[in-house]
Design an enzyme around this catalytic site. Structure first.
Site, PDB file in Angstrom:
ATOM      1  N   GLY A 157       2.748  -1.209   4.248  1.00  0.00           N
ATOM      2  CA  GLY A 157       2.756   0.216   3.930  1.00  0.00           C
ATOM      3  C   GLY A 157       4.170   0.694   3.659  1.00  0.00           C
ATOM      4  O   GLY A 157       4.730   0.464   2.579  1.00  0.00           O
ATOM      5  N   GLY A 158       4.778   1.335   4.649  1.00  0.00           N
ATOM      6  CA  GLY A 158       6.097   1.957   4.499  1.00  0.00           C
ATOM      7  C   GLY A 158       7.125   1.087   3.793  1.00  0.00           C
ATOM      8  O   GLY A 158       7.814   1.556   2.870  1.00  0.00           O
ATOM      9  N   GLY A 181       2.236   2.187  10.759  1.00  0.00           N
ATOM     10  CA  GLY A 181       3.164   3.309  10.630  1.00  0.00           C
ATOM     11  C   GLY A 181       3.904   3.652  11.912  1.00  0.00           C
ATOM     12  O   GLY A 181       4.558   4.689  12.001  1.00  0.00           O
ATOM     13  N   GLU A 222      -5.493  -5.120  10.473  1.00  0.00           N
ATOM     14  CA  GLU A 222      -4.458  -4.107  10.684  1.00  0.00           C
ATOM     15  C   GLU A 222      -4.738  -3.374  11.994  1.00  0.00           C
ATOM     16  O   GLU A 222      -5.525  -2.414  12.007  1.00  0.00           O
ATOM     17  CB  GLU A 222      -4.474  -3.090   9.542  1.00  0.00           C
ATOM     18  CG  GLU A 222      -4.185  -3.681   8.187  1.00  0.00           C
ATOM     19  CD  GLU A 222      -3.642  -2.635   7.229  1.00  0.00           C
ATOM     20  OE1 GLU A 222      -2.485  -2.767   6.815  1.00  0.00           O
ATOM     21  OE2 GLU A 222      -4.360  -1.665   6.934  1.00  0.00           O
ATOM     22  N   ASN A 261       0.871  -1.176   0.000  1.00  0.00           N
ATOM     23  CA  ASN A 261       0.000   0.000   0.000  1.00  0.00           C
ATOM     24  C   ASN A 261       0.909   1.228   0.000  1.00  0.00           C
ATOM     25  O   ASN A 261       1.502   1.563   1.014  1.00  0.00           O
ATOM     26  CB  ASN A 261      -0.885  -0.041   1.269  1.00  0.00           C
ATOM     27  CG  ASN A 261      -1.714   1.217   1.428  1.00  0.00           C
ATOM     28  OD1 ASN A 261      -1.782   2.051   0.520  1.00  0.00           O
ATOM     29  ND2 ASN A 261      -2.349   1.346   2.592  1.00  0.00           N
ATOM     30  N   TRP A 262       0.999   1.848  -1.167  1.00  0.00           N
ATOM     31  CA  TRP A 262       1.941   2.977  -1.304  1.00  0.00           C
ATOM     32  C   TRP A 262       1.397   4.259  -0.686  1.00  0.00           C
ATOM     33  O   TRP A 262       2.107   5.264  -0.609  1.00  0.00           O
ATOM     34  CB  TRP A 262       2.282   3.201  -2.784  1.00  0.00           C
ATOM     35  CG  TRP A 262       3.022   2.059  -3.413  1.00  0.00           C
ATOM     36  CD1 TRP A 262       3.538   0.952  -2.776  1.00  0.00           C
ATOM     37  CD2 TRP A 262       3.342   1.894  -4.805  1.00  0.00           C
ATOM     38  NE1 TRP A 262       4.143   0.126  -3.692  1.00  0.00           N
ATOM     39  CE2 TRP A 262       4.044   0.680  -4.947  1.00  0.00           C
ATOM     40  CE3 TRP A 262       3.097   2.655  -5.951  1.00  0.00           C
ATOM     41  CZ2 TRP A 262       4.512   0.208  -6.167  1.00  0.00           C
ATOM     42  CZ3 TRP A 262       3.554   2.192  -7.184  1.00  0.00           C
ATOM     43  CH2 TRP A 262       4.249   0.979  -7.288  1.00  0.00           C
ATOM     44  N   LYS A 263       0.135   4.241  -0.306  1.00  0.00           N
ATOM     45  CA  LYS A 263      -0.512   5.426   0.294  1.00  0.00           C
ATOM     46  C   LYS A 263      -0.291   6.653  -0.602  1.00  0.00           C
ATOM     47  O   LYS A 263      -0.118   6.513  -1.809  1.00  0.00           O
ATOM     48  CB  LYS A 263      -0.020   5.633   1.729  1.00  0.00           C
ATOM     49  CG  LYS A 263      -0.187   4.360   2.563  1.00  0.00           C
ATOM     50  CD  LYS A 263      -0.080   4.571   4.041  1.00  0.00           C
ATOM     51  CE  LYS A 263      -0.236   3.229   4.750  1.00  0.00           C
ATOM     52  NZ  LYS A 263      -0.247   3.334   6.195  1.00  0.00           N
ATOM     53  N   SER A 276       3.217  -2.142  10.191  1.00  0.00           N
ATOM     54  CA  SER A 276       4.668  -2.149  10.383  1.00  0.00           C
ATOM     55  C   SER A 276       5.331  -3.465   9.979  1.00  0.00           C
ATOM     56  O   SER A 276       6.299  -3.890  10.617  1.00  0.00           O
ATOM     57  CB  SER A 276       5.028  -1.788  11.827  1.00  0.00           C
ATOM     58  OG  SER A 276       4.608  -0.465  12.118  1.00  0.00           O
ATOM     59  N   HIS A 293      -9.702   1.084   5.170  1.00  0.00           N
ATOM     60  CA  HIS A 293      -8.400   1.301   5.804  1.00  0.00           C
ATOM     61  C   HIS A 293      -8.592   2.231   7.004  1.00  0.00           C
ATOM     62  O   HIS A 293      -9.395   3.165   6.945  1.00  0.00           O
ATOM     63  CB  HIS A 293      -7.408   1.910   4.804  1.00  0.00           C
ATOM     64  CG  HIS A 293      -6.007   1.906   5.327  1.00  0.00           C
ATOM     65  ND1 HIS A 293      -5.564   2.841   6.234  1.00  0.00           N
ATOM     66  CD2 HIS A 293      -4.976   1.067   5.112  1.00  0.00           C
ATOM     67  CE1 HIS A 293      -4.309   2.569   6.542  1.00  0.00           C
ATOM     68  NE2 HIS A 293      -3.925   1.497   5.869  1.00  0.00           N
ATOM     69  N   GLU A 347      -6.960   4.597   8.093  1.00  0.00           N
ATOM     70  CA  GLU A 347      -6.763   6.037   7.826  1.00  0.00           C
ATOM     71  C   GLU A 347      -8.039   6.646   7.252  1.00  0.00           C
ATOM     72  O   GLU A 347      -8.351   7.801   7.510  1.00  0.00           O
ATOM     73  CB  GLU A 347      -5.557   6.234   6.888  1.00  0.00           C
ATOM     74  CG  GLU A 347      -4.248   6.043   7.644  1.00  0.00           C
ATOM     75  CD  GLU A 347      -3.101   5.490   6.810  1.00  0.00           C
ATOM     76  OE1 GLU A 347      -3.144   5.559   5.573  1.00  0.00           O
ATOM     77  OE2 GLU A 347      -2.146   4.951   7.427  1.00  0.00           O
TER      78      GLU A 347
HETATM   79  P1  PGA Z   1       2.664   0.280   7.593  1.00  0.00           P
HETATM   80  O1  PGA Z   1       1.201   0.483   6.948  1.00  0.00           O
HETATM   81  O2  PGA Z   1       3.214  -0.997   7.040  1.00  0.00           O
HETATM   82  O3  PGA Z   1       3.433   1.492   7.158  1.00  0.00           O
HETATM   83  O4  PGA Z   1       2.462   0.215   9.066  1.00  0.00           O
HETATM   84  C1  PGA Z   1       0.334  -0.594   6.752  1.00  0.00           C
HETATM   85  C2  PGA Z   1      -0.969  -0.123   6.182  1.00  0.00           C
HETATM   86  O5  PGA Z   1      -1.427   0.965   6.556  1.00  0.00           O
HETATM   87  O6  PGA Z   1      -1.578  -0.806   5.339  1.00  0.00           O
END
Ligand code: PGA
Length: 249
Positions: free
Chosen positions: A232-233, A172, A166, A10-12, A211, A94, A96
């Site tokens: 994500g990251g 994050g 998640e 997930n490149w956000k 993470s 998600h 967020e």
């Molecule tokens: P993260 O994000 O790996 O940076 O914690 C995961 C996600 O939000 O899907």
């Protein structure tokens, strides 16, 4: 039952034409024979990424979709539009979006319904906040989030839905859930589904997200109910992401 692992990046809201292009170039070197690999760029790069990956086995996901099919919804992107760009999966729910954009369980369920009608596969993200975990509400929250979708589309629809557990406190933050913590929740979600359909429960792929790094992924993937990862990251770094894909099998 053997469930194929999925490793999804997930490149956000990250990247530029240039960085997206070099990331994709790096990813094209990977061996995708053992798990399904998915990347999820921001909307403006979907076309570019889909084209660049068209000859590879790497699938493309969108990060969001409208809850409406078409019409006067300024700024929204419909499921049928996503289909035109060879999108297979779409992230919904998600944390967020739930927390920063106030998306409710019912609203998320309506997106799932539209996606399924278009033949796209929702990746339904669920998970508890730190306060909810501390109040021992983890399973209550996850079940409520899943139930809202079951109420609208029914249990059988989960044959075409991927779940991503998640925990919000792990996203994050660098604080991944331990493999055992993930397994406990994944297994409980599967049991919850099994009360309605054993067949669906056995088939549904449940990814862990929060993470995930190459160094923690092997332990996660050893867990019987962890069917992959939503990253994500670490998915913004081709080498790190490839190492996670390798760890998946
Ligand atoms: P993260 O994000 O790996 O940076 O914690 C995961 C996600 O939000 O899907």
């Amino acid at each position: 039952m053997i469930r194929q692992k999925i490793v999804a990046g997930n490149w956000k809201m990250n990247g530029s034409k240039e960085t997206v292009s070099s990331l994709v170039e790096g990813l094209l070197k990977m061996d995708t024979s053992n798990s399904e690999v998915v990347v999820s760029p921001s909307f403006p790069y979907l076309s570019q990424v889909s084209d660049a990956l068209s000859a590879s086995a790497i699938q493309v996901a969108a990060q969001n979709v409208s809850d409406q099919a078409k019409g006067a919804f300024t700024g929204e992107v419909s499921a049928s539009m996503l289909k035109e760009f060879a999108v297979k999966y779409v992230l919904v729910g998600h944390s967020e979006r739930r927390s920063l954009y106030a998306e409710s369980d019912a609203f998320i369920a309506s997106k799932v319904k539209l996606l399924l009608e278009e033949g796209l596969s929702p990746m339904l993200c669920i998970g508890e906040t730190l306060a909810e975990r501390e109040a021992e509400q983890t399973l209550v929250v996850c079940q409520r989030q899943v139930q809202a979708v079951i109420d609208l589309v029914g249990i059988e629809a989960f044959e075409n839905i991927v779940i991503a557990y998640e925990p919000v406190w792990a996203i994050g933050t660098g604080l991944s859930a331990s493999a055992e913590q993930a397994q406990e929740v994944h297994s409980a979600i599967r049991q919850f589904l099994a009360e309605l359909s054993q067949t669906v429960a056995e088939k549904v792929q449940i990814l862990y997200g929060g993470s995930v790094k190459a160094s923690t992924s092997s332990a996660l993937f050893e867990m019987p109910d962890v069917d992959g990862a939503l990253v994500g990251g670490a998915s913004l770094d081709a080498e790190e992401f490839i190492a996670i894909v390798k760890a998946a099998g």
